[in-house]
Design a protein around this motif. Structure first.
Motif, PDB file in Angstrom:
ATOM      1  N   ARG A  68       0.845  -1.184   0.000  1.00  0.00           N
ATOM      2  CA  ARG A  68       0.000   0.000   0.000  1.00  0.00           C
ATOM      3  C   ARG A  68       0.883   1.237   0.000  1.00  0.00           C
ATOM      4  O   ARG A  68       2.056   1.186   0.389  1.00  0.00           O
ATOM      5  CB  ARG A  68      -0.904   0.013   1.231  1.00  0.00           C
ATOM      6  CG  ARG A  68      -0.160  -0.022   2.555  1.00  0.00           C
ATOM      7  CD  ARG A  68      -1.113  -0.255   3.693  1.00  0.00           C
ATOM      8  NE  ARG A  68      -0.398  -0.460   4.968  1.00  0.00           N
ATOM      9  CZ  ARG A  68      -0.986  -0.895   6.082  1.00  0.00           C
ATOM     10  NH1 ARG A  68      -2.298  -1.158   6.081  1.00  0.00           N
ATOM     11  NH2 ARG A  68      -0.283  -1.060   7.188  1.00  0.00           N
ATOM     12  N   THR A  69       0.311   2.336  -0.459  1.00  0.00           N
ATOM     13  CA  THR A  69       1.043   3.601  -0.516  1.00  0.00           C
ATOM     14  C   THR A  69       0.679   4.448   0.696  1.00  0.00           C
ATOM     15  O   THR A  69      -0.509   4.688   0.951  1.00  0.00           O
ATOM     16  CB  THR A  69       0.696   4.356  -1.808  1.00  0.00           C
ATOM     17  OG1 THR A  69       1.021   3.535  -2.920  1.00  0.00           O
ATOM     18  CG2 THR A  69       1.491   5.649  -1.905  1.00  0.00           C
ATOM     19  N   VAL A  70       1.703   4.880   1.431  1.00  0.00           N
ATOM     20  CA  VAL A  70       1.488   5.682   2.650  1.00  0.00           C
ATOM     21  C   VAL A  70       2.377   6.920   2.580  1.00  0.00           C
ATOM     22  O   VAL A  70       3.441   6.907   1.950  1.00  0.00           O
ATOM     23  CB  VAL A  70       1.814   4.858   3.915  1.00  0.00           C
ATOM     24  CG1 VAL A  70       0.879   3.658   4.030  1.00  0.00           C
ATOM     25  CG2 VAL A  70       3.252   4.392   3.906  1.00  0.00           C
ATOM     26  N   PRO A  71       1.954   8.000   3.236  1.00  0.00           N
ATOM     27  CA  PRO A  71       2.809   9.201   3.262  1.00  0.00           C
ATOM     28  C   PRO A  71       3.935   9.046   4.280  1.00  0.00           C
ATOM     29  O   PRO A  71       3.773   8.440   5.347  1.00  0.00           O
ATOM     30  CB  PRO A  71       1.830  10.295   3.672  1.00  0.00           C
ATOM     31  CG  PRO A  71       0.769   9.593   4.454  1.00  0.00           C
ATOM     32  CD  PRO A  71       0.640   8.234   3.837  1.00  0.00           C
ATOM     33  N   HIS A  72       5.100   9.622   3.942  1.00  0.00           N
ATOM     34  CA  HIS A  72       6.237   9.592   4.845  1.00  0.00           C
ATOM     35  C   HIS A  72       6.919  10.958   4.779  1.00  0.00           C
ATOM     36  O   HIS A  72       7.232  11.454   3.696  1.00  0.00           O
ATOM     37  CB  HIS A  72       7.221   8.487   4.436  1.00  0.00           C
ATOM     38  CG  HIS A  72       8.412   8.389   5.352  1.00  0.00           C
ATOM     39  ND1 HIS A  72       8.321   8.002   6.671  1.00  0.00           N
ATOM     40  CD2 HIS A  72       9.738   8.635   5.106  1.00  0.00           C
ATOM     41  CE1 HIS A  72       9.519   8.004   7.206  1.00  0.00           C
ATOM     42  NE2 HIS A  72      10.394   8.387   6.287  1.00  0.00           N
ATOM     43  N   THR A  73       7.127  11.562   5.970  1.00  0.00           N
ATOM     44  CA  THR A  73       7.643  12.936   6.037  1.00  0.00           C
ATOM     45  C   THR A  73       9.051  12.932   6.608  1.00  0.00           C
ATOM     46  O   THR A  73       9.329  12.301   7.639  1.00  0.00           O
ATOM     47  CB  THR A  73       6.734  13.801   6.915  1.00  0.00           C
ATOM     48  OG1 THR A  73       5.393  13.748   6.389  1.00  0.00           O
ATOM     49  CG2 THR A  73       7.219  15.241   6.936  1.00  0.00           C
ATOM     50  N   LEU A 118       5.048   9.958  -0.912  1.00  0.00           N
ATOM     51  CA  LEU A 118       4.319   8.694  -0.839  1.00  0.00           C
ATOM     52  C   LEU A 118       5.279   7.540  -1.090  1.00  0.00           C
ATOM     53  O   LEU A 118       5.997   7.514  -2.094  1.00  0.00           O
ATOM     54  CB  LEU A 118       3.179   8.667  -1.867  1.00  0.00           C
ATOM     55  CG  LEU A 118       2.076   9.704  -1.654  1.00  0.00           C
ATOM     56  CD1 LEU A 118       1.054   9.612  -2.786  1.00  0.00           C
ATOM     57  CD2 LEU A 118       1.388   9.476  -0.307  1.00  0.00           C
ATOM     58  N   ILE A 119       5.305   6.601  -0.160  1.00  0.00           N
ATOM     59  CA  ILE A 119       6.191   5.444  -0.291  1.00  0.00           C
ATOM     60  C   ILE A 119       5.354   4.172  -0.255  1.00  0.00           C
ATOM     61  O   ILE A 119       4.183   4.191   0.151  1.00  0.00           O
ATOM     62  CB  ILE A 119       7.238   5.408   0.843  1.00  0.00           C
ATOM     63  CG1 ILE A 119       6.534   5.263   2.196  1.00  0.00           C
ATOM     64  CG2 ILE A 119       8.111   6.664   0.825  1.00  0.00           C
ATOM     65  CD1 ILE A 119       7.489   5.019   3.355  1.00  0.00           C
ATOM     66  N   THR A 120       5.947   3.072  -0.714  1.00  0.00           N
ATOM     67  CA  THR A 120       5.271   1.779  -0.717  1.00  0.00           C
ATOM     68  C   THR A 120       5.625   1.014   0.543  1.00  0.00           C
ATOM     69  O   THR A 120       6.798   0.843   0.883  1.00  0.00           O
ATOM     70  CB  THR A 120       5.685   0.957  -1.952  1.00  0.00           C
ATOM     71  OG1 THR A 120       5.362   1.702  -3.134  1.00  0.00           O
ATOM     72  CG2 THR A 120       4.957  -0.379  -1.994  1.00  0.00           C
ATOM     73  N   GLU A 121       4.590   0.538   1.226  1.00  0.00           N
ATOM     74  CA  GLU A 121       4.786  -0.176   2.487  1.00  0.00           C
ATOM     75  C   GLU A 121       4.161  -1.568   2.383  1.00  0.00           C
ATOM     76  O   GLU A 121       2.983  -1.702   2.053  1.00  0.00           O
ATOM     77  CB  GLU A 121       4.133   0.601   3.631  1.00  0.00           C
ATOM     78  CG  GLU A 121       4.240  -0.088   4.976  1.00  0.00           C
ATOM     79  CD  GLU A 121       3.473   0.652   6.046  1.00  0.00           C
ATOM     80  OE1 GLU A 121       4.106   1.083   7.022  1.00  0.00           O
ATOM     81  OE2 GLU A 121       2.241   0.803   5.898  1.00  0.00           O
ATOM     82  N   PRO A 122       4.937  -2.601   2.673  1.00  0.00           N
ATOM     83  CA  PRO A 122       4.360  -3.952   2.646  1.00  0.00           C
ATOM     84  C   PRO A 122       3.603  -4.251   3.939  1.00  0.00           C
ATOM     85  O   PRO A 122       3.936  -3.734   5.008  1.00  0.00           O
ATOM     86  CB  PRO A 122       5.594  -4.856   2.513  1.00  0.00           C
ATOM     87  CG  PRO A 122       6.698  -4.076   3.159  1.00  0.00           C
ATOM     88  CD  PRO A 122       6.395  -2.625   2.914  1.00  0.00           C
ATOM     89  N   TYR A 123       2.575  -5.082   3.815  1.00  0.00           N
ATOM     90  CA  TYR A 123       1.851  -5.539   4.986  1.00  0.00           C
ATOM     91  C   TYR A 123       1.286  -6.915   4.681  1.00  0.00           C
ATOM     92  O   TYR A 123       1.160  -7.323   3.522  1.00  0.00           O
ATOM     93  CB  TYR A 123       0.752  -4.554   5.375  1.00  0.00           C
ATOM     94  CG  TYR A 123      -0.387  -4.463   4.384  1.00  0.00           C
ATOM     95  CD1 TYR A 123      -1.586  -5.136   4.602  1.00  0.00           C
ATOM     96  CD2 TYR A 123      -0.254  -3.699   3.221  1.00  0.00           C
ATOM     97  CE1 TYR A 123      -2.630  -5.049   3.695  1.00  0.00           C
ATOM     98  CE2 TYR A 123      -1.293  -3.623   2.302  1.00  0.00           C
ATOM     99  CZ  TYR A 123      -2.475  -4.295   2.546  1.00  0.00           C
ATOM    100  OH  TYR A 123      -3.498  -4.221   1.650  1.00  0.00           O
ATOM    101  N   THR A 124       0.963  -7.654   5.715  1.00  0.00           N
ATOM    102  CA  THR A 124       0.486  -9.028   5.552  1.00  0.00           C
ATOM    103  C   THR A 124      -0.979  -9.128   5.960  1.00  0.00           C
ATOM    104  O   THR A 124      -1.439  -8.423   6.868  1.00  0.00           O
ATOM    105  CB  THR A 124       1.318 -10.008   6.401  1.00  0.00           C
ATOM    106  OG1 THR A 124       1.223  -9.632   7.769  1.00  0.00           O
ATOM    107  CG2 THR A 124       2.777  -9.988   5.955  1.00  0.00           C
TER     108      THR A 124
END
Length: 285
Positions: A10-15, A22-28
């Motif tokens: 999923r794409t989440v904001p990172h400051t 917006l960066i890509t973050e893996p999740y299960t």
């Protein structure tokens, strides 16, 4: 309920330093597993078993019949011919499978397969008889029968019989489409024949021969200017050029202009298009 874990992204904001990206973050996530399809497993097992038995039958029959024929011909020819015995009824089974929705054609392939199987079994038994091993010959012949029987059972598992009305509908649709497919080579053959005829006439009459010219026609009639046909152009014409040529030749009847356009330019020319070019030509003139 059994589940399995999969990884999604999923794409989440990172400051960082006040700047957000917006960066890509893996999740299960855990998703439920569907129940095991035992019917499909059994169906696959039956099919695999039938294929194995057919393979064994081919190997056994080839070795037996090849040894029988090896008595009178060289080994490569003997074993090459031996392969044909089992290959024949295997091909018939393949045709029966392809025609499973066409019972009459499948029935022919089934009967031909039975005949080919009987010939292969007789050849295997003859090999055992000549070797004074009647029991071995009989058992070896049964191997092919068992293989074919197993494949017939596998086909009943995969077959989906159609009711009488649906079968008739399929037959009519197949006949219509097969007729259209059959016309493709027929039209190609006719066009090729026409081209050969025109090429031969051109070769015999010289370079000035025109396939659209009828030598039996007399000179242009003077009674009605619309009856006079304009001369054929040297190259291909557009609909607009054909309309202009027809009008310049004295044609005034829209139907005759349309017929000329369809003859010289486009066989599918629409009347509305021709009428529009006629009006434009008259305005320009």
């Amino acid at each position: 309920m059994k589940t399995r874990t999969i990884t999604r992204y999923r794409t989440v904001p990172h400051t960082v330093d006040g700047e957000t990206e917006l960066i890509t973050e893996p999740y299960t996530v855990d998703i439920p597993l569907p129940p095991r399809d035992w019917d499909q497993l059994v169906r696959a097992g039956v099919t695999t078993g039938a294929v194995v038995l057919v393979t064994v039958s081919v190997v056994w029959s080839t070795a037996s019949i090849g040894d029988l024929l090896d008595r009178v011909v060289i080994a490569p020819a003997a074993y090459g011919a031996a392969v044909a015995f089992d290959t024949a009824w295997i091909m018939c089974m393949a045709v029966e499978w392809l025609c499973r929705y066409d019972p009459p054609r499948a029935r022919i392939a089934r009967y031909a397969g039975h005949i080919a199987l009987a010939i292969a079994m007789a050849a295997v038994f003859a090999h055992g008889s000549l070797a004074d091993q009647l029991v071995v010959g009989a058992v070896g012949a049964v191997v092919s029968a068992v293989a074919k029987g197993a494949w017939m059972i596998a086909m009943t598992v995969h077959a989906r019989p159609l009711d009488t009305r649906t079968q008739q509908w399929v037959a009519k649709r197949r006949a219509a489409l097969d007729g259209q497919r059959a016309m493709i080579p027929v039209r190609r053959e006719l066009l090729r024949s026409q081209a050969l005829i025109e090429a031969e006439r051109a070769a015999l009459t010289g370079p000035d021969w025109n396939p659209d010219h009828d030598p039996t026609e007399s000179g242009p009639a003077t009674e009605d200017p619309d009856d006079e046909q304009p001369a054929a152009p040297a190259g291909p014409m557009t609909v607009k050029d054909a309309v202009r040529t027809a009008l310049d030749s004295g044609m005034s009847d829209p139907d005759r202009v349309l017929a000329y356009v369809r003859t010289r330019a486009d066989a599918n020319a629409k009347p509305a298009t021709v009428d529009r070019y006629i009006r434009l030509a008259k305005l320009a003139g």
